[in-house]
Design a protein around this motif. Sequence first.
Motif, short mmCIF file in Angstrom:
data_model
loop_
_atom_site.label_atom_id
_atom_site.label_comp_id
_atom_site.label_asym_id
_atom_site.label_seq_id
_atom_site.Cartn_x
_atom_site.Cartn_y
_atom_site.Cartn_z
N LYS A 46 -5.82 -11.05 16.98
CA LYS A 46 -4.94 -9.90 16.49
C LYS A 46 -3.44 -10.59 16.35
N GLN A 47 -3.52 -11.88 17.24
CA GLN A 47 -2.19 -12.53 17.21
C GLN A 47 -2.10 -13.14 15.81
N TYR A 48 -3.23 -13.84 15.49
CA TYR A 48 -3.24 -14.58 14.20
C TYR A 48 -2.77 -13.59 12.88
N ILE A 49 -3.37 -12.18 13.17
CA ILE A 49 -3.27 -11.42 11.92
C ILE A 49 -1.66 -10.98 11.88
N GLN A 50 -1.02 -10.84 13.13
CA GLN A 50 0.24 -10.51 13.05
C GLN A 50 1.25 -11.73 12.79
N GLN A 51 0.86 -12.70 12.92
CA GLN A 51 1.63 -13.98 12.49
C GLN A 51 1.50 -14.05 10.92
N MET A 52 0.43 -13.77 10.28
CA MET A 52 0.23 -14.01 8.99
C MET A 52 0.83 -12.64 8.38
N GLN A 53 0.94 -11.57 9.00
CA GLN A 53 1.50 -10.46 8.34
C GLN A 53 2.98 -10.54 8.33
N ALA A 54 3.70 -11.34 9.38
CA ALA A 54 5.04 -11.73 9.50
C ALA A 54 5.40 -12.67 8.38
N GLN A 55 4.40 -13.53 7.96
CA GLN A 55 4.76 -14.79 7.13
C GLN A 55 4.70 -14.08 5.60
N SER A 56 3.70 -13.28 5.39
CA SER A 56 3.38 -13.03 3.95
C SER A 56 3.99 -11.69 3.72
N GLY A 57 4.18 -10.72 4.55
CA GLY A 57 4.86 -9.34 4.30
C GLY A 57 3.91 -8.45 3.74
N VAL A 58 2.56 -8.90 3.92
CA VAL A 58 1.49 -8.05 3.45
C VAL A 58 0.88 -7.23 4.67
N GLU A 59 0.55 -5.95 4.62
CA GLU A 59 -0.01 -5.20 5.78
C GLU A 59 -1.47 -5.60 6.12
N HIS A 135 0.66 -8.16 -17.08
CA HIS A 135 1.40 -7.87 -17.92
C HIS A 135 1.21 -6.44 -18.18
N PRO A 136 2.39 -5.46 -18.52
CA PRO A 136 3.51 -5.84 -18.70
C PRO A 136 4.18 -5.87 -17.21
N THR A 137 5.17 -7.02 -17.17
CA THR A 137 5.74 -7.45 -16.04
C THR A 137 6.77 -6.42 -15.74
N GLU A 138 7.15 -6.16 -14.47
CA GLU A 138 8.41 -5.18 -14.31
C GLU A 138 9.62 -5.94 -14.72
N SER A 139 10.55 -5.32 -15.49
CA SER A 139 11.62 -5.89 -15.98
C SER A 139 12.57 -5.62 -14.79
N GLY A 140 13.81 -6.58 -14.78
CA GLY A 140 14.77 -6.56 -13.67
C GLY A 140 14.22 -6.94 -12.17
N ASP A 141 14.79 -6.80 -11.26
CA ASP A 141 14.36 -7.51 -9.90
C ASP A 141 13.29 -6.63 -9.35
N PRO A 142 12.21 -7.09 -9.09
CA PRO A 142 11.23 -6.09 -8.42
C PRO A 142 11.50 -6.12 -6.94
N ASP A 143 11.53 -5.03 -6.72
CA ASP A 143 11.71 -4.50 -5.21
C ASP A 143 10.61 -4.85 -4.37
N PRO A 144 10.43 -5.75 -3.44
CA PRO A 144 9.24 -5.95 -2.90
C PRO A 144 8.74 -4.77 -1.79
N ASN A 145 9.67 -3.65 -1.80
CA ASN A 145 9.46 -2.68 -0.78
C ASN A 145 8.61 -1.57 -1.49
N THR A 146 9.15 -1.31 -2.83
CA THR A 146 8.49 -0.26 -3.56
C THR A 146 7.13 -0.78 -4.03
N GLU A 147 6.00 0.14 -3.89
CA GLU A 147 4.80 0.04 -4.38
C GLU A 147 4.57 0.36 -5.80
N PRO A 148 3.89 -0.58 -6.65
CA PRO A 148 3.69 -0.02 -7.87
C PRO A 148 2.54 1.05 -8.07
#
Lengths: 575, 167
Positions: A46-59, A135-148
């Motif tokens: 559990k600790q490892y998974i939390q650490q990885m979640q913090a580093q990568s931003g993936v749930e 492709h096609p990649t999203e143009s403009g700054d991709p917001d990391p919080n919004t999910e495609p």
Amino acid sequence: MVLKIFFPQCCNRAESGLLVGRWISGHDSAVVLAVIHYPFIPGQVKQYIQQMQAQSGVELTVLGSWSLPKEGQESMESFLRDLSTIFPQQRWLQVSRQMGKMGFIWHRYSLAIHPEEKVIFVHYEQRKVMLSQLHPTESGDPDPNTEPSSELKQVFQTVARSQPLFFLDRYDDGPLKSTHWQSEGREASIIVELLKQASVPLCMLISWLLALWTWISVSSVSCRIFSLYPLRFLSSKLSTCVQISYRTEHMRTLSSPKPAAGHKQFMRKGNILVSFLVDVGLGILLMSWLYRDDHIATLANMLMPAADHVAKELEELLQWLMGAPAGLKMNRALDQVLGRFFLYHIHLWISYIHLMSPFIEGILWYGGLSVCLGLTFALSLLSDMVALLTFHIYCFYVYGARLYCLKIYGLSSLWRLFRGKKWNVLRQRVDSCSYDVDQLFIGTLLFTILLFLLPTTALYYLVFTLLRLVVVLFQGILHLSVDFINSFPLFAMGLRIFRPYRLAEGVKFQVLCDEPGTALHLLMEINPLKCSTVVQTYRTPTYSCYPRDSWAALVKKLFVGELIYPWRHKSTKAD
Amino acid sequence: MEDEAFTDISGKPISLDCQSHSSFCREFIISSPKVSMGKVMVYTCSVWLLAYAVFFFTQNTAVLSGAILVTLVGMMLHIHFVKVDHESLLVIGSLGIQVSSSYASGREITTFIEMSKIKDIVINEAIYMHQIIYYLCVLLKDPSEPDAVSSVVPLFQVRMSISQEPV
């Protein structure tokens, strides 16, 4: 609803353990990223998974359990069932596989109330999906919080962002052992690492040189010279200056010490760097050919006779026009005037060229040194030299065109007078008008004179326009090739040819195993982008040089006698 | 599967094969007839006879080598770009639809359309010369407007018309 599980191919033969990955919300699917093996301590997992979640931003969560029983090992059914109580989840997958059989047996115990669910296992190659860009990649700054909203995009993004998860390999002495595409050991190339270390001081050097260059060009001494109108006008017309400013912009982009943010920036930097290097390489090749075997001296010696030959041909042409060209009878007086006027011009031009002839070789020698900056510079220099050497043709064209244009306007206005009409400037239309007798008399006289002088002027105009068009065509070809070298995305093409999985247009599926009684297995492969789409998407924007008018507009302008400048330069700044 | 004989729009016979991989995954394959040896022989013989005739009059051997080159290149281009061997439609429930055409030289072009982008699959009709043909097509959603249709993708390049003949 069908449950989709994206399973990495490297984990097909992994030992029994826990499945770690991410549930994709809204689509009823899960991406398996790694398998953590027994024995483990649940708290550490559990600790490892939390650490990885913090580093990568993936749930990241524990998705379920994976069992590949070896010979002699009893099945750990009850042990596996108890695991689901240690890691409390909404849904728990339990996958097992018999060695030797293709299909996976899938059991599932879940707290949700779905009596019967169908499952698809989609096998993907983890390394390729991690490096690939859909492709096609999203143009403009991709917001990391919004999910495609697209499921595949989410899968690709999840794998790409979970890079910290793949750093744990089997040579680590930590408490956990996991299997993923890099678990056999991380590979790195010494050359790449050395280049990365060297790039920072190199960037600083380039930015210092650029600052020096901008200081020189806008320093207080030369500022007053360069901001004078004629020089600024000249520097905007000369294609060499335009090319220099364009390359300076590129150097500025390249020399920023921050790493590229996002895929588009990275590709843009790569394209600029590779095309600059290829340009310089070709330029050096050309330079080595020029300076070998005294080619410069041969060129310089050829230039003077060539200019003389052109002048002689022009003189002969004018003599022919002053006689009876193609059997047409010209107005003698006007003919002689125009012919002698142009002949005098040619005489002046040739005298100036002869004045310059001792310096030609020196100029060519030093000009040839600047070819090492790139082949595009050589082509721009050639285009500028051609423009300078054929300046007299341009002058003749302007004289002939202005004369012809004046005549045509005069004729059209007097023709209206002939018919009793007038051009109403206010209403922008033709109105009838009653003229006095003397107005009509003078008007008709002038009209007749202009009409009978028309063939002579028209012939001169035609001849010089054709010459001008030949020169313009040649210059246009040079500019188009410079534009091509500037804008072609060599890096993207190289990536497409040698690592086709990096630029993905989509995916393709192949049915692997459809035995009844087991789940459906599909293989997901990356469908690379088409070459034409690569060129279109990654073209470096340039001050591109393209025809300003359509063919119909061009012909109309030629007919009326307006001065034509067929190639238009687009500015790189967005308007 | 009943034995129905299907024909192309131009009258050439084609065959349909349905495979059901699972209850929610099916594959439909339409195969065209292969390149017929007779036609190939007729074309090459006519081109070469023409080349020999020209050579007979001009005595220029470049004509012969030119004819050979033209035949070879033409054949290669035809089987690589023009001649479709089979086309397949793979329908995977809740994942999407995959359309793939495979040419006689082995080249495959595959497109995968995700479920979230598909609005509907319809049979559309079109006027082709003197007849009306029906073709299957996929309606795609517009990303900005969920109700509008952004594009229509026809399936199966090899146009199929069903003609039932008593077997």
